[in-house]
Design an enzyme around this catalytic site. Structure first.
Site, PDB file in Angstrom:
ATOM      1  CE  LYS A 191       8.669   8.103   9.589  1.00 57.90           C
ATOM      2  NZ  LYS A 191       8.240   6.805   9.874  1.00 57.90           N
TER       3      LYS A 191
ATOM      4  CE  LYS B  60       6.532  -7.151   6.898  1.00 52.79           C
ATOM      5  NZ  LYS B  60       5.772  -7.776   5.834  1.00 52.79           N
ATOM      6  CB  ALA B  61      12.699  -2.137   7.736  1.00 47.58           C
TER       7      ALA B  61
ATOM      8  CG  ASN C 100       9.415   3.611   9.243  1.00 52.14           C
ATOM      9  OD1 ASN C 100       9.979   4.680   9.201  1.00 52.14           O
ATOM     10  ND2 ASN C 100       8.315   3.228   9.736  1.00 52.14           N
TER      11      ASN C 100
ATOM     12  CB  SER D 109       6.149  10.503   8.682  1.00 58.91           C
ATOM     13  OG  SER D 109       4.985  10.337   9.524  1.00 58.91           O
TER      14      SER D 109
ATOM     15  CB  VAL E 283      -1.013  -0.031   1.310  1.00 53.25           C
ATOM     16  CG1 VAL E 283      -0.411  -0.191   2.554  1.00 53.25           C
ATOM     17  CG2 VAL E 283      -1.977   1.169   1.073  1.00 53.25           C
TER      18      VAL E 283
ATOM     19  CG  HIS F 151       8.367  11.265  12.847  1.00 52.48           C
ATOM     20  ND1 HIS F 151       7.473  10.418  12.795  1.00 52.48           N
ATOM     21  CD2 HIS F 151       7.653  12.431  12.260  1.00 52.48           C
ATOM     22  CE1 HIS F 151       6.415  10.744  12.310  1.00 52.48           C
ATOM     23  NE2 HIS F 151       6.412  11.880  12.153  1.00 52.48           N
ATOM     24  CG  ASN F 152       8.315   6.560  13.525  1.00 48.45           C
ATOM     25  OD1 ASN F 152       8.299   7.339  12.956  1.00 48.45           O
ATOM     26  ND2 ASN F 152       8.118   5.272  12.987  1.00 48.45           N
TER      27      ASN F 152
ATOM     28  CB  THR G 294       4.085 -11.432  -6.971  1.00 55.13           C
ATOM     29  OG1 THR G 294       3.843 -10.273  -6.087  1.00 55.13           O
ATOM     30  CG2 THR G 294       4.935 -12.580  -6.166  1.00 55.13           C
TER      31      THR G 294
ATOM     32  CD  GLU H 122       4.203   7.685  14.969  1.00 52.34           C
ATOM     33  OE1 GLU H 122       4.570   8.085  13.905  1.00 52.34           O
ATOM     34  OE2 GLU H 122       3.927   6.303  14.899  1.00 52.34           O
ATOM     35  CE1 TYR H 123       6.643   4.010  18.020  1.00 50.51           C
ATOM     36  CE2 TYR H 123       6.868   2.634  20.083  1.00 50.51           C
ATOM     37  CZ  TYR H 123       6.993   2.746  18.633  1.00 50.51           C
ATOM     38  OH  TYR H 123       7.190   1.510  18.110  1.00 50.51           O
TER      39      TYR H 123
ATOM     40  NE  ARG I 180      30.094   5.954  39.093  1.00 53.67           N
ATOM     41  CZ  ARG I 180      31.247   6.605  38.472  1.00 53.67           C
ATOM     42  NH1 ARG I 180      31.556   7.717  38.860  1.00 53.67           N
ATOM     43  NH2 ARG I 180      31.721   5.916  37.801  1.00 53.67           N
TER      44      ARG I 180
HETATM   45  C1  6PG Z   1       4.612   7.361   9.979  1.00 52.23           C
HETATM   46  C2  6PG Z   1       4.530   6.272  11.043  1.00 52.23           C
HETATM   47  C3  6PG Z   1       4.582   4.891  10.607  1.00 52.23           C
HETATM   48  C4  6PG Z   1       4.230   3.713  11.274  1.00 52.23           C
HETATM   49  C5  6PG Z   1       4.966   3.504  12.496  1.00 52.23           C
HETATM   50  C6  6PG Z   1       4.136   2.541  13.736  1.00 52.23           C
HETATM   51  O1  6PG Z   1       5.171   8.425  10.368  1.00 52.23           O
HETATM   52  O2  6PG Z   1       3.866   7.373   8.931  1.00 52.23           O
HETATM   53  O3  6PG Z   1       5.199   6.387  12.120  1.00 52.23           O
HETATM   54  O4  6PG Z   1       6.147   4.855  10.274  1.00 52.23           O
HETATM   55  O5  6PG Z   1       3.019   3.885  11.444  1.00 52.23           O
HETATM   56  O6  6PG Z   1       6.092   2.863  12.044  1.00 52.23           O
HETATM   57  O7  6PG Z   1       4.954   2.149  14.430  1.00 52.23           O
HETATM   58  P1  6PG Z   1       4.384   1.220  15.417  1.00 52.23           P
HETATM   59  O8  6PG Z   1       4.040   0.012  14.786  1.00 52.23           O
HETATM   60  O9  6PG Z   1       5.734   1.080  15.948  1.00 52.23           O
HETATM   61  O10 6PG Z   1       3.634   1.847  16.192  1.00 52.23           O
END
Ligand code: 6PG
Length: 478
Positions: A183, A75-76, A102, A128, A12, A186-187, A34, A190-191, A447
């Protein structure tokens, strides 16, 4: 006709990126391992622009104008290496391979060095925005050489999201692994963002006693203000959603175990190596691990909690405003930590990353897009080497205004037994940075006591050791 650019890997993300390029008038070569998927792609989207389907990797290479630009969307990890090997075999010096997955930035550094020896450009690129972003405008973070960016930049900037001021959410991040590094952070942010949002929800639900639909309305309101962001917007959507099967809130039927694919964990692992304190991001990653520790949670479920479990109604009325303040303040801290990790990585690998430019390209397209990134950009524009955004007047004022509410939220969470590791860690970070003196001095003393690890003094140069087992006099170390 030849294609200006090619995409191999038509899952996708790859599919949507190829369509985005074609819709912008760029002829795109498309290829998939494929071939049936390539044919299905052409059948479904062939009329959206000029596509050159390729059944083999050789045909894919042949259909690209020189120097070739080939984007890999697989896939990475091992699948990426496999496609790079195949592709590199049919490319020529000067051609460019773009990895839009990623990837771990160290893998990108390794691949870039190996391909450079063969005269190929390797452009590890963070993308992203999920499926929707890939199609309609993602935020794009390309690494690699200046030369490669000259050939690729205009195309990538063309299909990237545009910030409100019209600038493309794409810029050359820096050499080799810089794009994937940024990136990754960034993630990590995001977490942290998602963890803080989740804690805000949890407190409104389990301390103030609000229902998901009511909390959705609160988030909708927050999205009108300084917290305006994609994640706040979709939080309102998810909380307002009703499960068709049960008729109850959707959030109540979802298993409460958050999964992860690795980028958040890498952000923390890398931060540990760099010595960058990203405690808020770390708490977010650990909170996911804890949620997924089903056996541990089942074993601990009966442990005693506090007697008091709800706010009284007067306090409950004020609480949503307090949580908004705590969320904004903690969010500032999470971004401050993430940007410091970017600066530490840039220094370590000599990437010359401009942190303000990263804030600028995150303003649109990406998952963490948010109104307040404008402020981060301004903070770095006014001083690109500032040690932390927290000292920028806009943020220091906001933290000062928020802190009373922020402290109330953290103490309420502790008193009522609602876990808020993100809010607490952010506040602890803030207080630790502010502190005149830290108890690290005592740690140094310990220490030195048990291991003669030595310490430095505040009043003299040099390292010292106290003869703890003897007369406790001090001697110069070494
Ligand atoms: C983005 C997202 C994308 C993906 C994450 C989800 O920037 O478009 O971050 O890269 O949704 O990798 O990561 P997790 O599956 O680890 O939550």
């Amino acid at each position: 006709q030849q294609a200006r650019i090619g995409v191999t890997g038509l899952a996708v993300m790859g599919r949507n990126l190829a369509r985005n390029l074609a819709r912008h008038g760029h002829p795109v070569a498309v290829h998939n391992r494929t071939a049936a998927r390539t044919r299905a792609f052409i059948e479904e989207f062939g009329d959206e622009g000029v596509f050159l389907p390729a059944e083999s990797i050789q045909q894919f290479a042949d259909s690209l104008e020189r120097p070739r630009r080939a984007i890999i969307m697989v896939k990475a990890g091992a699948p990426t290496d496999a496609v790079i090997d195949e592709l590199a075999a049919v490319l020529e010096p000067g051609d460019m391979i773009v990895d839009g997955g990623n990837a771990a930035f160290q893998d990108t550094r390794r691949r870039e060095a190996a391909l450079r020896r063969r005269g190929l450009h390797f452009v590890g690129t963070g993308i992203s925005g999920g499926e929707e972003g890939a199609l309609n405008g993602p935020s794009i973070m390309p690494g690699g050489s200046d030369e490669a960016y000259q050939a690729l930049g205009p195309l990538l900037e063309d299909i990237a999201a545009k910030a409100d001021d019209g600038t493309p959410c794409c810029t050359h991040v820096g050499p080799d692994g810089a794009g994937h590094f940024v990136k990754m952070v960034h993630n990590g942010i995001e977490y942290a963002d998602m963890q803080l949002i989740a804690e805000a929800y949890d407190l409104l639900r389990h301390a103030a006693g609000l229902r998901p639909a009511e909390i959705a309305e609160i988030f909708r309101g927050w999205n009108e203000g300084r917290l305006e962001s994609y994640l706040i917007e979709i939080t309102a959507e998810v909380l307002a959603h009703t499960d068709a099967a049960t008729g109850g809130p959707f959030v109540d039927i979802v298993l409460d175990q958050a999964e992860q694919k690795g980028t958040g964990r890498w952000t923390v692992q890398t931060a540990l190596d760099l010595g960058a304190p990203v405690s808020g991001i770390a708490e977010a990653v650990f909170a996911r691990s804890l949620s997924g520790s089903a056996e541990l949670r089942a074993a601990a479920r009966g442990l005693p909690g506090p007697g008091e479990t709800w706010l009284d109604s007067a306090a409950g009325d004020r609480f949503a405003d307090d949580v908004e303040q705590a969320l904004y303040a903690s969010k500032i801290v999470a971004y401050a930590q993430g940007f410091n990790e970017i600066q530490a990585g840039s220094a370590e690998y000599d990437w010359g990353i401009d942190p303000g430019a990263m804030a600028a390209i995150w303003r649109g397209g990406c998952i963490i897009r948010a109104r307040f990134l404008d402020r981060i950009k301004e903070a770095y524009d006014s001083d690109p080497h500032r040690p932390t955004i927290l000292t920028d007047p806009h943020f220091s004022d906001a933290l000062g205004d928020a802190q009373a509410a922020w402290r109330r939220v953290v103490s309420t969470a502790a008193e009522l037994g609602v876990p808020a590791p993100g809010f607490s860690a952010a506040l602890a970070y803030y207080d630790a940075l502010r502190a005149e003196r830290l108890p690290a001095a005592l740690i140094q003393g310990l220490r030195d006591y048990f291991g003669a690890h030595t310490y430095r003094r505040t009043d003299r140069e040099g390292s010292f050791h106290t003869l703890w087992g003897g007369d406790r006099s001090e001697v110069p170390a070494g």
